[in-house]
Motif scaffolding. Structure first.
Motif: not given
Length: 154
Positions: A27-41
């Motif tokens: 879950q934490q890895e998914r949250m980190l990935q989601m946050n990174n994708l949002m930052r990139e966008r």
């Protein structure tokens, strides 16, 4: 008999704990990935915005240059082209932000600040703790109760 049941329960509890840790990690890895994708966008949107603004400013700068040079040729007054100097700097800044490596330099400077000057990044009163957050939450609840009591008497 009791020890075998206790052993089975202990093993089951250990398996449950391992499973919980594994799911928390995923879950934490998914949250980190989601946050990174949002930052990139968000960064992509910023760059797109800078490029769009650069295109509009380029047209404005072009008209200002043509008008300024035409006015200079007509009146021979250097004051007519004087606004082109600051406009040139703004135009170059926008171009560097939109198509140059300004974002790379900004990121490198941010890395340098994080490495060499971490004191600039500290929050006032430090990082919030659970107890300070809980105290603020309880204070808010108390204030809401007091305010509700005053509403009755109005």
């Amino acid at each position: 008999m009791g020890s075998t049941i206790g052993k089975a329960m202990d093993e089951n509890m250990k398996k449950q704990q391992e499973f919980m840790l594994k799911t928390q990690r995923i879950q934490q890895e998914r949250m980190l990935q989601m946050n990174n994708l949002m930052r990139e966008r968000m960064m992509a949107a910023q760059v797109a915005r800078a490029r769009d603004m650069f295109h509009f400013f380029a047209v404005f700068y072009g008209f200002a240059c043509v008008g300024g040079i035409a006015g200079f040729m007509k009146k021979r007054n250097p004051g007519v082209i004087a606004p082109l100097l600051p406009l040139t700097f703004v135009f170059m800044y926008q171009g560097d932000m939109a198509y140059g490596d300004k974002l790379v330099r900004i990121r490198e400077e941010a890395d340098r600040i994080m490495d060499k000057e971490p004191h600039l990044l500290e929050l006032p009163h430090g990082l919030p703790t659970f107890s300070s957050i809980e105290a603020a939450r309880l204070k808010q609840i108390d204030e809401n109760r007091v305010n509700q009591g005053h509403d009755i008497f109005l």
